[in-house]
Structures are given as structure tokens and as C-alpha cells.
Enzyme design. Structure first.
Site, PDB file in Angstrom:
ATOM      1  N   GLY A  76       0.831  -1.202   0.000  1.00  0.00           N
ATOM      2  CA  GLY A  76       0.000   0.000   0.000  1.00  0.00           C
ATOM      3  C   GLY A  76       0.860   1.244   0.000  1.00  0.00           C
ATOM      4  O   GLY A  76       2.048   1.209   0.357  1.00  0.00           O
ATOM      5  N   GLY A 134       0.321  -4.964   0.979  1.00  0.00           N
ATOM      6  CA  GLY A 134      -0.972  -4.843   0.320  1.00  0.00           C
ATOM      7  C   GLY A 134      -1.084  -5.662  -0.945  1.00  0.00           C
ATOM      8  O   GLY A 134      -2.181  -6.054  -1.353  1.00  0.00           O
ATOM      9  N   GLU A 157       6.114  -5.583   7.483  1.00  0.00           N
ATOM     10  CA  GLU A 157       5.588  -4.441   8.233  1.00  0.00           C
ATOM     11  C   GLU A 157       6.257  -4.195   9.579  1.00  0.00           C
ATOM     12  O   GLU A 157       6.303  -3.053  10.055  1.00  0.00           O
ATOM     13  CB  GLU A 157       4.075  -4.610   8.439  1.00  0.00           C
ATOM     14  CG  GLU A 157       3.244  -4.421   7.184  1.00  0.00           C
ATOM     15  CD  GLU A 157       3.191  -5.647   6.297  1.00  0.00           C
ATOM     16  OE1 GLU A 157       2.570  -5.581   5.216  1.00  0.00           O
ATOM     17  OE2 GLU A 157       3.788  -6.690   6.668  1.00  0.00           O
ATOM     18  N   ASP A 165      -0.883  -6.736   8.005  1.00  0.00           N
ATOM     19  CA  ASP A 165      -2.329  -6.495   8.008  1.00  0.00           C
ATOM     20  C   ASP A 165      -2.974  -7.136   6.784  1.00  0.00           C
ATOM     21  O   ASP A 165      -2.644  -8.258   6.446  1.00  0.00           O
ATOM     22  CB  ASP A 165      -2.614  -4.995   8.118  1.00  0.00           C
ATOM     23  CG  ASP A 165      -2.111  -4.199   6.938  1.00  0.00           C
ATOM     24  OD1 ASP A 165      -1.058  -4.552   6.359  1.00  0.00           O
ATOM     25  OD2 ASP A 165      -2.764  -3.207   6.561  1.00  0.00           O
TER      26      ASP A 165
END
Length: 390
Positions: A76, A134, A157, A165
Site C-alpha cells: 500500500g 498490500g 511491516e 495487516d
């Protein structure tokens, strides 16, 4: 309307004379990283594909790929999130209130993840290059995940003060032998052999045969019935793979599978993992295994202590949750992370200044208590993530 060309960040077309939609993530200058507009467009596509009125006997499967030859999707656009957070009052950041880029982006990204997982139409993801963060979320819940010799897969991350996530809590804890914790905590970079071994990838095809794969799919009649469609697609992918297996020379997991199981699969805390690794370091092992242990310990020592413990708790909780609950939990966690020092500092250090010298607070695992972690899982009230069916 489904087939029209969108702005440059996302391309979509129906492969001629087929019922297959091809979606291309098209931001090659930033390794096809996802932004808010891309998430919104994919949500719109999925809603149309899964609506019997707008897609009656029209599109029976969809392919997701990346442009540029280097990446499927590197994650992302957290740089934009960082800029947004830095420019907002403290009482707004992490509240989950709509209308701000950081909350809107993750709300839409997680909605996209949910719709991909619950899609009636089979998804074929072509992992020809970098697949991170992402990029994992936009593909890992599809039935067919095709790796090549160019695939580089990671959930990195914890190196930027965040946690894995995009519904990682819904699949990482269910990998066998502690693999999920190893992948989620260390951010290790996996090649195709490990992805096939762990079944994160479903197929392996050489990069120069992807065009042949798409052409073979185009020549295949994909039934409207989703179950029959999946069987037909699997047959095509199996045929093109034709028993080909990836090179195991660069494998991180395969040669250390038993060690990962002992150190990550049987641990009750991050401190346990480190203690078990240190114990193994004192045992008699091959040079390669000793190097792996040393590298893993060094990696863990450089990552955010808060992120490591938060990730451990997230994956433990995720074992008992469904996809929707995992995403709702992770939205709460992400909003709280964006209020914390470590995420802002980690993104600054790794992605903005690129000095790779983050100053974590707290700077040790011992200083991170369960009481410090509990607020990351608390409700955001009216701003909690709401996920609806198609």
C-alpha cells in the site's frame, strides 16, 4: 462498462472472445503500490462481477497482474498515509473518522480484501515479481496464485513499526509448523520454492510462459457455474505447469523447516522464540543452519519491539476469528498504530529518509507489556470497520 480503460493506475479489459476480465495494477514507478483510487476501483469491479443483474453470464473469472516487469504489487501507499498523518491534529489521527486519507485508505483496502475473499468469481493472480504487504492482500485470498522464478514475497511491516495487516490474521496463523509466525514476525523474503512448499502459491510457471498461460485460459471455455469454473481453471494451470518445480537453492524455509517448527511453532511469546533460537545457536548445526539462526536473531533484534509483540498477539487472536472479524480487528490495530511513535518513525526511517536507523520506543521487548497492547484491540465505536456482503 466493466471492460473500459480506467486512469493509468488501474487497467481493465475483457480478454477478446472470452469471459475473463484482466485487471492490471499499473503504477510501475512505485512498484504498483496500491492507492485509495485503486482500492475504490477494484471494489467497484468486484461488486459488478458478483451482482447477478450486472454480470449475468458475462464475466466468469478474473486475472490480476502487475505492470512494468518488476512487481506484482509492492504494498500500500504508506508514504501518502505518513504525509497525511503528519499534517493532522493528534485527536483526528487514528480515530477512524472518515474523510481523512489514512482512515479512508485502510477502510477501503480492507473492504477490498474482504470482497476479494468472498468473491463468487475465481481469481487468478500472476505473481511475476515483488509481492509485499498490500500486494499480498489483493491476491492471497484468490483461489489461484501463480508464482514464477521472479517472485519475491514478504510481509515486512514489523520493520516500519506496523504489523502484517490486509487480513493476515486470517491466514498466517493457519500455516503449519510455525511458518506463519516466522513470516509475519521476521518479514523474511520468500522465493517460489518456499511459497509452493507452504502452499501460499498454488502453481509455479516460468515467467516466459505467462503469456502462454493467459492464451490457454483464453482458449478455454470458463463455465458460468463457479465450481465448474474453478475446476476448469485448475486444469489449465496444472497443464501449463506440467510438473515444473522451482529451484530450492534460495529456500529459507525448506532446509530449516524442523527448526522453524521448534522455535516458532512451539513458542508462547516473542521472548520464547528468541530464547529457543539462542538455545539452538549453542547446539551442533551445519554452517548454513548456524547462519540462518544468526540472521534470524539479528533481524528480530532490529525490528520494532512493539510491532513484534503486537503481531504475535494479532496472530494468536486470529486463529479463532473469521475473515470479517480479522479485518475489523486489524482496522482497530492500524488506527492505533498510526497514533504511535513507532509507525511514524519506522515509515520515516525506511521509506522517507531511508537512513534505516529507526529509534524505537520502547526499545526492548521487556518494556512492551500486555497492558500497552490492549488498547490496539479496543473498539473505535461508530468508526469501527463495517463490512457488508455483496
Amino acid at each position: 462498462k466493466i471492460a473500459q480503460k480506467m486512469p493509468d493506475f488501474l487497467l481493465r479489459r475483457i480478454i477478446p472472445n472470452t469471459k475473463i476480465l484482466e485487471i492490471t495494477l499499473n503504477r510501475p514507478a512505485v512498484l504498483n503500490s496500491l492507492n485509495l483510487e485503486m482500492c475504490n476501483e477494484i471494489i467497484d469491479i468486484l461488486k459488478r462481477l458478483n451482482n447477478s443483474e450486472t454480470n449475468k453470464n458475462y464475466i466468469n473469472a478474473f486475472i490480476v497482474k502487475g505492470s512494468g516487469g518488476k512487481a506484482f504489487c509492492a504494498g500500500g501507499d504508506v508514504k501518502s498515509v505518513w504525509i497525511d498523518v503528519k499534517g493532522l491534529p493528534a485527536d483526528v489521527v487514528g480515530s477512524g473518522c472518515p474523510g481523512f486519507l489514512h482512515s479512508d485508505f485502510f477502510r477501503k483496502e480492507y473492504t477490498m480484501n474482504y470482497l476479494l475473499q468472498s468473491s463468487l468469481r475465481p481469481q487468478i493472480s500472476l505473481w511475476d515479481g515483488i509481492v509485499m504487504g498490500g500486494g499480498v492482500g489483493v491476491s492471497v485470498f484468490g483461489e489461484f496464485r501463480v508464482a514464477t522464478e521472479k517472485t519475491l514475497f514478504a510481509m515486512p511491516e514489523t520493520a516500519i513499526g506496523l504489523f502484517p495487516d490486509v487480513a493476515s490474521a486470517a491466514w498466517l496463523p493457519h500455516l503449519p509448523s510455525g511458518y506463519g509466525l516466522y513470516i509475519g514476525l521476521t518479514g523474511c523474503r520468500l522465493k517460489s520454492a518456499d511459497l509452493m512448499h507452504t502452499k501460499i502459491a498454488t502453481h509455479y510457471v516460468s515467467s516466459d510462459r505467462l503469456n502462454e498461460l493467459e492464451a490457454t485460459l483464453a482458449e478455454t471455455v470458463i463455465p458460468n457455474d463457479p465450481i465448474d469454473a474453478r475446476k476448469r481453471i485448475k486444469g489449465v494451470l496444472d497443464h501449463v505447469q506440467n510438473g515444473l518445480k522451482p529451484d530450492t537453492a534460495n529456500s529459507l524455509i525448506i532446509p530449516q523447516a524442523e527448526l522453524i517448527s521448534r522455535c516458532f511453532g512451539e513458542a508462547h511469546s516473542v521472548e520464547d522464540i528468541i530464547s529457543l533460537l539462542q538455545k539452538e545457536a549453542s547446539q551442533s548445526h551445519s554452517v548454513a543452519t548456524k547462519e540462518w539462526i544468526d540472521t534470524t536473531l539479528q533481524t528480530l533484534s532490529k525490528l520494532s519491539p512493539l510491532s513484534l509483540k503486537l503481531t504475535f498477539m494479532q496472530l494468536q487472536r486470529g486463529k479463532q476469528l473469521d475473515m470479517k472479524s480479522c479485518l475489523q480487528m486489524e482496522f482497530r490495530m492500524m488506527m492505533k498504530c498510526l497514533q504511535s511513535h513507532d509507525s511514524v518513525e519506522g515509515i520515516r526511517s525506511v521509506l522517507i529518509a531511508k537512513d534505516n536507523k529507526p529509534r524505537w520506543q520502547p526499545n526492548s521487548l521487556e518494556a512492551v507489556t500486555d497492558d500497552m497492547l490492549q488498547p490496539y484491540f479496543e473498539s473505535l465505536g461508530e468508526f469501527d470497520l463495517q463490512l457488508d456482503e455483496f
